[in-house]
Enzyme design. Structure first.
Site, PDB file in Angstrom:
ATOM      1  N   ARG A 251     -70.540  -4.538  -6.012  1.00 33.43           N
ATOM      2  CA  ARG A 251     -72.077  -4.710  -6.074  1.00 33.43           C
ATOM      3  C   ARG A 251     -72.321  -4.068  -4.602  1.00 33.43           C
ATOM      4  O   ARG A 251     -73.642  -3.962  -4.540  1.00 33.43           O
ATOM      5  CB  ARG A 251     -72.589  -6.045  -6.263  1.00 33.43           C
ATOM      6  CG  ARG A 251     -72.517  -6.642  -7.552  1.00 33.43           C
ATOM      7  CD  ARG A 251     -73.069  -8.057  -7.591  1.00 33.43           C
ATOM      8  NE  ARG A 251     -73.204  -8.384  -8.992  1.00 33.43           N
ATOM      9  CZ  ARG A 251     -71.810  -8.957  -9.480  1.00 33.43           C
ATOM     10  NH1 ARG A 251     -70.835  -9.124  -8.524  1.00 33.43           N
ATOM     11  NH2 ARG A 251     -71.948  -9.518 -10.829  1.00 33.43           N
TER      12      ARG A 251
ATOM     13  N   CYS B 259     -58.188 -21.921 -28.164  1.00 33.31           N
ATOM     14  CA  CYS B 259     -57.417 -23.315 -28.155  1.00 33.31           C
ATOM     15  C   CYS B 259     -57.385 -23.566 -26.456  1.00 33.31           C
ATOM     16  O   CYS B 259     -56.896 -24.776 -26.255  1.00 33.31           O
ATOM     17  CB  CYS B 259     -56.024 -23.264 -28.612  1.00 33.31           C
ATOM     18  SG  CYS B 259     -54.687 -22.323 -27.946  1.00 33.31           S
TER      19      CYS B 259
ATOM     20  N   ASN C 273     -71.979 -10.250   6.317  1.00 32.52           N
ATOM     21  CA  ASN C 273     -71.931  -9.406   5.392  1.00 32.52           C
ATOM     22  C   ASN C 273     -72.593  -8.075   6.012  1.00 32.52           C
ATOM     23  O   ASN C 273     -73.390  -8.064   6.900  1.00 32.52           O
ATOM     24  CB  ASN C 273     -72.812  -9.816   4.303  1.00 32.52           C
ATOM     25  CG  ASN C 273     -72.552  -9.019   2.823  1.00 32.52           C
ATOM     26  OD1 ASN C 273     -71.357  -9.100   2.297  1.00 32.52           O
ATOM     27  ND2 ASN C 273     -73.651  -8.534   2.426  1.00 32.52           N
TER      28      ASN C 273
ATOM     29  N   HIS D 129     -65.021 -18.237  -9.996  1.00 29.82           N
ATOM     30  CA  HIS D 129     -64.824 -17.179 -11.099  1.00 29.82           C
ATOM     31  C   HIS D 129     -63.631 -16.902 -11.674  1.00 29.82           C
ATOM     32  O   HIS D 129     -63.287 -16.179 -12.176  1.00 29.82           O
ATOM     33  CB  HIS D 129     -65.432 -15.752 -10.512  1.00 29.82           C
ATOM     34  CG  HIS D 129     -66.811 -15.814 -10.245  1.00 29.82           C
ATOM     35  ND1 HIS D 129     -67.558 -14.715  -9.468  1.00 29.82           N
ATOM     36  CD2 HIS D 129     -67.891 -16.692 -10.497  1.00 29.82           C
ATOM     37  CE1 HIS D 129     -68.851 -15.241  -9.325  1.00 29.82           C
ATOM     38  NE2 HIS D 129     -69.127 -16.164  -9.964  1.00 29.82           N
TER      39      HIS D 129
ATOM     40  N   ASP E 231     -58.617 -12.874  -7.236  1.00 34.20           N
ATOM     41  CA  ASP E 231     -57.624 -11.846  -6.384  1.00 34.20           C
ATOM     42  C   ASP E 231     -56.379 -12.744  -5.797  1.00 34.20           C
ATOM     43  O   ASP E 231     -55.373 -12.339  -5.767  1.00 34.20           O
ATOM     44  CB  ASP E 231     -58.056 -10.776  -5.776  1.00 34.20           C
ATOM     45  CG  ASP E 231     -58.826 -11.480  -4.474  1.00 34.20           C
ATOM     46  OD1 ASP E 231     -58.604 -12.411  -4.071  1.00 34.20           O
ATOM     47  OD2 ASP E 231     -59.590 -10.526  -3.882  1.00 34.20           O
TER      48      ASP E 231
ATOM     49  N   THR F  31     -61.911  -6.351   0.365  1.00 38.17           N
ATOM     50  CA  THR F  31     -62.181  -4.688   0.519  1.00 38.17           C
ATOM     51  C   THR F  31     -61.160  -4.125   1.308  1.00 38.17           C
ATOM     52  O   THR F  31     -60.433  -3.077   1.048  1.00 38.17           O
ATOM     53  CB  THR F  31     -63.533  -4.099   0.781  1.00 38.17           C
ATOM     54  OG1 THR F  31     -63.814  -4.691   1.866  1.00 38.17           O
ATOM     55  CG2 THR F  31     -64.501  -4.210  -0.446  1.00 38.17           C
TER      56      THR F  31
HETATM   57 ZN    ZN Z   1     -54.961 -20.336 -28.940  1.00 36.28          ZN
END
Ligand code: ZN
Length: 236
Positions: free
Chosen positions: A21, A117, A202, A106, A91, A13
């Protein structure tokens, strides 16, 4: 001392990438936006794809620079104390700061993947085609960012790598993550189960605070460099 770090939106951030969230998060304020971007809707609806390509083009990651938090984790690695960084972020700011042991739970927004494919292409190349819904140049299939969408499973090999990193550390440090998204959050449980100490950094409370040896709710841009310095001093 072997440290595994799990990072979430909170570490980016300060680089101008919004937290989805948190209290001011995109999905907290507009839960319908989250529903729209399921893999199922993406595959079924060309309009969802068109909107998704616009949001990729406009994603703040294109303009973002690594911050003090990312740089502190580079110091940890240089000091020989890092087992791995497991990130929920897409990022690439850890890699751009100079970290080399990064597990992207992620995926990354800087790569495109063909759903049919599996062909991978740099995002920049695909955006430069300036198409509403650019199809795969090999097979004509639908393409998406190489990120994990809602309704899509994590890559098993990546998850296995993350679990190993969680179980093979003395200290598991969760930074800027609400620890509410699975299976990312369960990595804390893996680390604790294997005997690691847990530090949670956090701004908001997390479900793992009660199990943590230390909970830090100070701003990450200051608290993380301070903690890393302490760990490096201790190891000397
Ligand atoms: Zn493809």
């Amino acid at each position: 001392m072997n440290v595994t770090v799990l990072t979430g939106a909170g570490i980016s951030t300060d680089s101008g990438i919004p937290d989805f969230r948190g209290p001011q998060g995109v999905w907290t304020k507009d839960p319908a936006a989250q529903q729209l971007f399921t893999l199922q809707n993406y595959l079924a609806d060309p309009d969802v794809r068109r909107r998704s390509w616009i949001s990729r083009r406009e994603h703040p990651a294109w303009r973002a620079e690594p911050n003090e938090g990312h740089r502190a984790l580079v110091e940890l690695e240089r000091a020989g104390l890092l087992r791995a960084i497991i990130t929920q972020n897409i990022d690439e700011l850890h890699q751009r700061a100079g970290s080399s042991q990064v597990i992207e739970l992620h995926g990354t927004i800087f790569q495109v993947e063909c759903v049919s494919c599996g062909l991978r292409t740099p995002m920049r190349e695909v955006l430069d085609r300036n198409q509403d819904d650019p199809e795969c140049l090999d097979c004509g299939g639908i393409q998406k960012a190489a990120t994990i969408s809602f309704g899509q499973s994590l890559r098993p090999a990546v998850l296995r790598e993350a679990i190993s990193a969680a179980r093979e550390c003395d200290l598991f440090l969760a930074v800027g993550t609400s620890l509410t998204v699975q299976p990312a959050a369960s990595l804390c449980a893996e680390a604790l189960d294997a005997g690691a100490a847990l530090v949670v950094m956090n701004a908001q409370a997390t479900p793992y605070d009660a199990h943590a040896d230390l909970v830090i709710d100070q701003p990450i841009g200051q608290a993380l460099p301070a903690l890393v310095k302490e760990l490096i001093d201790e190891a000397r």
